[in-house]
Design a protein around this motif. Structure first.
Motif, PDB file in Angstrom:
ATOM      1  N   ALA A 118    -117.646  56.477  64.834  1.00 11.00           N
ATOM      2  CA  ALA A 118    -116.462  55.979  65.528  1.00 11.00           C
ATOM      3  C   ALA A 118    -115.779  54.869  64.742  1.00 11.00           C
ATOM      4  O   ALA A 118    -116.424  54.079  64.055  1.00 11.00           O
ATOM      5  CB  ALA A 118    -116.848  55.460  66.910  1.00 11.00           C
ATOM      6  N   GLY A 119    -114.447  54.820  64.856  1.00 11.22           N
ATOM      7  CA  GLY A 119    -113.688  53.754  64.215  1.00 11.22           C
ATOM      8  C   GLY A 119    -112.238  54.154  64.047  1.00 11.22           C
ATOM      9  O   GLY A 119    -111.916  55.343  64.008  1.00 11.22           O
ATOM     10  N   ASN A 120    -111.374  53.156  63.937  1.00 12.90           N
ATOM     11  CA  ASN A 120    -109.944  53.409  63.767  1.00 12.90           C
ATOM     12  C   ASN A 120    -109.572  53.723  62.325  1.00 12.90           C
ATOM     13  O   ASN A 120    -108.456  54.153  62.050  1.00 12.90           O
ATOM     14  CB  ASN A 120    -109.130  52.208  64.254  1.00 12.90           C
ATOM     15  CG  ASN A 120    -109.263  52.006  65.750  1.00 12.90           C
ATOM     16  OD1 ASN A 120    -109.371  52.972  66.500  1.00 12.90           O
ATOM     17  ND2 ASN A 120    -109.269  50.755  66.190  1.00 12.90           N
ATOM     18  N   LEU A 168    -113.156  53.554  56.866  1.00 11.53           N
ATOM     19  CA  LEU A 168    -114.124  52.502  56.570  1.00 11.53           C
ATOM     20  C   LEU A 168    -114.887  52.105  57.822  1.00 11.53           C
ATOM     21  O   LEU A 168    -116.111  51.900  57.791  1.00 11.53           O
ATOM     22  CB  LEU A 168    -113.404  51.289  55.974  1.00 11.53           C
ATOM     23  CG  LEU A 168    -114.260  50.050  55.697  1.00 11.53           C
ATOM     24  CD1 LEU A 168    -115.355  50.364  54.694  1.00 11.53           C
ATOM     25  CD2 LEU A 168    -113.382  48.897  55.191  1.00 11.53           C
ATOM     26  N   ALA A 169    -114.185  51.987  58.946  1.00 20.12           N
ATOM     27  CA  ALA A 169    -114.836  51.614  60.205  1.00 20.12           C
ATOM     28  C   ALA A 169    -115.848  52.677  60.633  1.00 20.12           C
ATOM     29  O   ALA A 169    -116.908  52.349  61.192  1.00 20.12           O
ATOM     30  CB  ALA A 169    -113.786  51.408  61.296  1.00 20.12           C
ATOM     31  N   MET A 170    -115.545  53.938  60.390  1.00 20.12           N
ATOM     32  CA  MET A 170    -116.480  55.008  60.726  1.00 20.12           C
ATOM     33  C   MET A 170    -117.769  54.858  59.918  1.00 20.12           C
ATOM     34  O   MET A 170    -118.874  55.016  60.447  1.00 20.12           O
ATOM     35  CB  MET A 170    -115.840  56.375  60.462  1.00 20.12           C
ATOM     36  CG  MET A 170    -114.722  56.724  61.427  1.00 20.12           C
ATOM     37  SD  MET A 170    -113.814  58.217  60.934  1.00 20.12           S
ATOM     38  CE  MET A 170    -115.107  59.469  61.084  1.00 20.12           C
TER      39      MET A 170
END
Length: 248
Positions: free
Chosen positions: A88-90, A93-95
């Motif tokens: 999960a992530g926007n 990189l966040a994923m």
């Protein structure tokens, strides 16, 4: 009913419902867990993940399934079946950061490669690979046509002094993608900046002439009326004239 231990009554009540949503099904799955029916709980939750449409609470369901497998020492299965699909992530990189945090015992580099393999769109992973410090992977991503020229140009500027070879190669990819029509609302000024960063970085490692030859090669066979091509050829002519004056 769940906290009162009325598991059979709870399951019978939920069986009446015509639709199955995690809002209700999580109580059924938890009831099965408390009865020691881990496989049934896993199957009940996983059934909600099937189908073409991804439920809005996909992440919660996947993590529930993950936890069951992890508690039974099946971490690898948990990672492959539920971890990777629920990263999960926007941002890309966040994923990666989300999955590294959830699986601290896994090699972060391998996690990144697994994510790229699963989700594709290699060019979109450039910033994630660069920020994570895996510059070889970042270069592989930069070569992909989906890599944004503007992102590559910024990276070339940021790495010009600390890793000039990397910066030069990234700048070359930016020019290549701009000539191919890549980028969001590209401008001839992007070519100017990419060439500037390429020459600055390549000169630091004694490869200035080679950079000019690479740009000349990329411009050959291109339509002369193309704005980006004309801009690149103009920049090349200016560098070659400057070099000629220096030699004279």
């Amino acid at each position: 009913m769940l906290e009162a231990g009325r598991f059979d009554d709870l399951l019978a009540l939920l069986a009446v419902k015509k639709t199955r949503l995690w809002f209700d099904e999580k109580f059924a799955a938890e009831a099965m867990l408390r009865q020691g029916r881990e496989d049934d709980a896993l199957a009940r939750a996983e059934a909600l993940l099937e189908g073409n449409q991804r439920p809005w609470d996909y992440g919660d369901i996947a993590r529930f399934c993950e936890s069951i497998l992890e508690k039974h020492g099946r971490a690898e299965e948990a990672y492959c079946r539920f971890g990777l699909p629920s990263a999960a992530g926007n941002t890309w990189l966040a994923m990666w950061r989300d999955l590294v945090r959830r699986y601290p015992d896994r090699d972060p580099r391998e996690v990144l490669l697994d994510l790229i393999a699963r989700y594709g769109r290699r060019g979109k992973w450039f910033a994630a690979a660069k920020t994570a410090g895996y510059l070889d992977i970042a270069l592989d991503c930069a070569a992909d046509s989906e890599a944004a020229p503007a992102t590559l140009i910024r990276a070339a500027r940021d790495f010009s002094a600390k890793d000039s070879a990397f910066a030069a190669r990234v700048a070359l990819y930016a020019i290549e993608h701009l000539l191919a029509g890549g980028g969001y609302e590209p401008s001839p000024l992007d070519i100017d900046e990419a060439v500037s960063q390429l020459m600055a970085a390549s000169s630091r490692v004694g490869q200035g002439q080679r950079a000019i030859e690479e740009m000349r090669r990329m411009s050959e066979g291109q339509a002369s009326e193309d704005l980006m091509v004309r801009r690149l050829r103009g920049k090349l002519a200016a560098y070659e004239e400057e070099a000629s004056r220096a030699c004279g």
